[in-house]
Scaffold this motif. Structure first.
Motif, mmCIF file in Angstrom:
data_model
loop_
_atom_site.group_PDB
_atom_site.id
_atom_site.type_symbol
_atom_site.label_atom_id
_atom_site.label_comp_id
_atom_site.label_asym_id
_atom_site.label_seq_id
_atom_site.Cartn_x
_atom_site.Cartn_y
_atom_site.Cartn_z
ATOM 1 N N ALA A 132 0.829 -1.209 0.000
ATOM 2 C CA ALA A 132 0.000 0.000 0.000
ATOM 3 C C ALA A 132 0.860 1.254 0.000
ATOM 4 C CB ALA A 132 -0.931 -0.001 1.215
ATOM 5 N N ALA A 133 1.972 1.228 0.741
ATOM 6 C CA ALA A 133 2.862 2.389 0.791
ATOM 7 C C ALA A 133 3.546 2.624 -0.549
ATOM 8 C CB ALA A 133 3.911 2.194 1.887
ATOM 9 N N ALA A 134 3.837 1.544 -1.277
ATOM 10 C CA ALA A 134 4.526 1.664 -2.565
ATOM 11 C C ALA A 134 3.579 2.084 -3.682
ATOM 12 C CB ALA A 134 5.193 0.336 -2.925
ATOM 13 N N ALA A 135 2.271 1.839 -3.516
ATOM 14 C CA ALA A 135 1.306 2.046 -4.599
ATOM 15 C C ALA A 135 1.246 3.482 -5.122
ATOM 16 C CB ALA A 135 -0.076 1.584 -4.152
ATOM 17 N N PRO A 136 1.261 4.525 -4.265
ATOM 18 C CA PRO A 136 1.164 5.885 -4.808
ATOM 19 C C PRO A 136 2.284 6.241 -5.780
ATOM 20 C CG PRO A 136 0.684 5.901 -2.467
ATOM 21 C CD PRO A 136 1.203 4.532 -2.791
ATOM 22 N N ASN A 137 3.456 5.629 -5.614
ATOM 23 C CA ASN A 137 4.579 5.887 -6.516
ATOM 24 C C ASN A 137 4.610 4.924 -7.706
ATOM 25 O OD1 ASN A 137 5.826 7.993 -4.946
ATOM 26 N ND2 ASN A 137 6.457 6.407 -3.500
ATOM 27 N N LEU A 138 3.615 4.008 -7.762
ATOM 28 C CA LEU A 138 3.609 2.955 -8.783
ATOM 29 C C LEU A 138 4.897 2.146 -8.743
ATOM 30 C CD1 LEU A 138 1.985 4.773 -11.841
ATOM 31 C CD2 LEU A 138 0.881 3.318 -10.130
ATOM 32 N N THR A 139 5.449 1.987 -7.534
ATOM 33 C CA THR A 139 6.675 1.203 -7.366
ATOM 34 C C THR A 139 6.337 -0.281 -7.442
ATOM 35 O OG1 THR A 139 7.684 2.885 -5.958
ATOM 36 C CG2 THR A 139 8.577 0.654 -5.809
ATOM 37 N N PRO A 140 6.908 -1.012 -8.377
ATOM 38 C CA PRO A 140 6.656 -2.453 -8.417
ATOM 39 C C PRO A 140 7.289 -3.129 -7.206
ATOM 40 C CG PRO A 140 8.336 -1.851 -10.025
ATOM 41 C CD PRO A 140 7.804 -0.567 -9.467
ATOM 42 N N VAL A 141 6.648 -4.184 -6.722
ATOM 43 C CA VAL A 141 7.122 -4.832 -5.502
ATOM 44 C C VAL A 141 7.365 -6.320 -5.733
ATOM 45 C CG1 VAL A 141 5.986 -3.201 -3.943
ATOM 46 C CG2 VAL A 141 4.758 -5.251 -4.689
ATOM 47 N N THR A 142 8.336 -6.829 -5.019
ATOM 48 C CA THR A 142 8.512 -8.262 -4.839
ATOM 49 C C THR A 142 8.280 -8.519 -3.361
ATOM 50 O OG1 THR A 142 10.086 -8.529 -6.658
ATOM 51 C CG2 THR A 142 10.124 -10.197 -4.941
ATOM 52 N N LEU A 143 7.297 -9.328 -3.034
ATOM 53 C CA LEU A 143 6.960 -9.624 -1.647
ATOM 54 C C LEU A 143 7.235 -11.097 -1.376
ATOM 55 C CD1 LEU A 143 3.516 -7.784 -1.310
ATOM 56 C CD2 LEU A 143 5.800 -6.887 -0.824
ATOM 57 N N GLU A 144 8.136 -11.364 -0.455
ATOM 58 C CA GLU A 144 8.409 -12.733 -0.008
ATOM 59 C C GLU A 144 7.828 -12.856 1.392
ATOM 60 O OE1 GLU A 144 9.214 -14.669 -2.130
ATOM 61 O OE2 GLU A 144 10.237 -13.483 -3.650
#
Length: 476
Positions: free
Chosen positions: A211-223
């Motif tokens: 959710a924190a990364a979404a405003p910047n459209l930052t792609p995420v890798t979540l492990e």
């Protein structure tokens, strides 16, 4: 023994932003570093691990209260160095542009894909394997030509200080830098406009990071994690099953995201399986809770949660068997087998993340698959069976991040296999070529060969040629 408090030099959000911009500026000046530069960064990372392994392992032991240096070297430093060797050995091939086929109507076009760096990657790493889960993704990030900011867990302050010093000695801040601090700093870190963000930790925190990364459209890798099952049928030797389950479960005192979380096995073998697992645990730790190889639970809060889970199951009537007595002062919990706990117990609703193992009666592959798929998709799945049909039935009817057949943990140690979750256990995978591609942009490049550009044939004004092409490529 109580943990010594290490004060972490917290970093303000403005300072993090300045550090990010410093790395971005360096990336703009060198947006696609050649193999020699990438290889040099990987070589320096290997030297960091090799030369600093004793200090880093001692710092991790300090943060845990007790953790064997051998466990850190074998489970963290060794795999990190293996990943670096693999990346350096394959980097030339990974970086080579890939030829791609051309469709019939575009035979005069040459296609290829060129993998180029994303830019600056943020890595939020957890406390349970602080060395490997910080440097593991970093290997792939550097191989792909990126720069990186690291933010390790606030639960490992001694390790963070040691790693920060080691990183600063080997890398310029424009290449790799480390941010220290607590929850507030981690939240600010998540909100930075990275080109990619990697998070390893719990599913609940993973949702907040995304959710924190979404405003910047930052792609995420979540492990993330989840309840990783072991499925055992009647064809697999009980002694072998017990050994593999005990090893997978008790590494790092169960504080492992891919540790077996529960076992599904025929009711008739539950009690003998429990006794065999307990015997294996006692053989692994002959001095019980005082054994040097047995790791402490990271904090008193984490230990209290685990003790509460066992107490709840026992109060509900489940049979609890312990391998040996725990040591509360050292936060070393008694390894416990819980036979057939209630399905609504916390042990069965939450990821355990400690040395507690429920055994659940289950008679068939269909029953096991239904049990597993009724919950969230796990990060790992283990199937112990000589029956190929049984194994295939479990594999085809379930989903998980990774699988080890007739063993536990093994798949994550393979440098050429991807590591990652699915659904609630994560997004995306890295390790090896999958990591290189995860942290690269696959840039499509099409090039007409010779004087004929196929697009020239499809331009207006449309007439007889357009109708001919339609009949050829679409059909009459």
């Amino acid at each position: 023994m109580p943990q010594a408090r290490i004060e972490q030099p917290d970093m303000q959000a403005s300072d993090m932003t300045a550090l990010l911009e410093r790395q971005r500026a360096a990336f703009r000046a060198e947006p696609d570093p050649p193999r020699a530069i990438r290889d040099d960064r990987l070589r320096r990372l290997a030297a960091l691990v090799k030369d600093g392994r004793a200090r880093l392992a001692a710092a991790i032991a300090q943060d845990f209260g007790h953790r064997s240096v051998h466990e850190t070297l074998l489970l963290e430093a060794g795999p990190a160095l293996a990943a670096i060797r693999h990346a350096r050995g394959h980097l030339k091939a990974w970086m080579r542009p890939q030829r791609r086929a051309s469709a019939l109507e575009f035979l005069s076009v040459r296609n290829r894909v060129r993998y180029q760096p994303l830019g600056v990657v943020g890595i939020l790493s957890p406390w349970n394997y602080p060395l490997f889960l910080a440097l593991g993704p970093l290997v792939d990030v550097l191989a792909a030509g990126n720069r990186a900011l690291l933010k390790p867990s606030e639960f490992t302050p001694a390790f963070n200080a040691a790693l920060a010093e080691a990183v600063a000695a080997r890398f310029a801040p424009e290449e790799v830098a480390l941010v220290q601090g607590g929850v507030a700093e981690a939240e600010a870190f998540s909100r930075l406009p990275f080109d990619h963000l990697v998070f390893t930790g719990s599913t609940a925190v993973g949702r907040r990071v995304m959710a924190a990364a979404a405003p910047n459209l930052t792609p995420v890798t979540l492990e993330l994690g989840g309840k990783c099952p072991v499925v055992l049928d009647g064809t697999w030797p009980l002694a072998r099953a017990a050994r593999d389950i005990a090893i997978g479960k008790l590494l790092n005192a169960g504080q492992t995201c891919i540790a077996p979380d529960y076992v599904l096995a025929p009711r008739a073998v539950l009690r003998p399986l429990a006794e065999a697992i307990l015997a294996e645990i006692r053989a692994m730790y002959p001095n019980g809770a005082q054994d040097d190889g047995y790791t402490s639970v990271i904090t008193a809060q984490h230990a209290g949660r685990l003790e509460g889970m066992v107490a709840e199951a026992r109060d509900a009537g489940a049979e609890v068997l312990e391998a040996f007595a725990g040591d509360a002062a050292a936060r070393k919990l008694a390894p416990a087998i819980v036979i057939d706990p209630p399905r609504d117990a916390r042990l069965m609703r939450e990821e355990i993340f400690g040395p507690i193992l429920p055994l659940i009666p289950c008679e068939t592959a269909a029953e096991a698959a239904a049990f597993i798929t009724a919950g969230e998709r796990p990060l790992a799945l283990y199937v112990l069976s000589r029956d190929r049909g049984f194994r295939e039935a479990i594999l085809s009817r379930t989903q998980s991040g990774g699988v080890t057949l007739n063993g536990t943990i093994l798949h994550v140690a393979q440098t050429d296999l991807p590591f990652g979750g699915v659904g609630a256990s994560g997004i995306g995978a890295y390790h090896g070529i999958e990591g290189f591609r995860r942290f690269s942009h696959a840039r499509a490049i099409a090039e007409p060969l010779g004087p004929v550009n196929p697009m020239h044939l499809a331009r207006p004004p449309f007439g007889a040629l357009a109708k001919l092409l339609e009949r050829v490529f679409i059909g009459g």
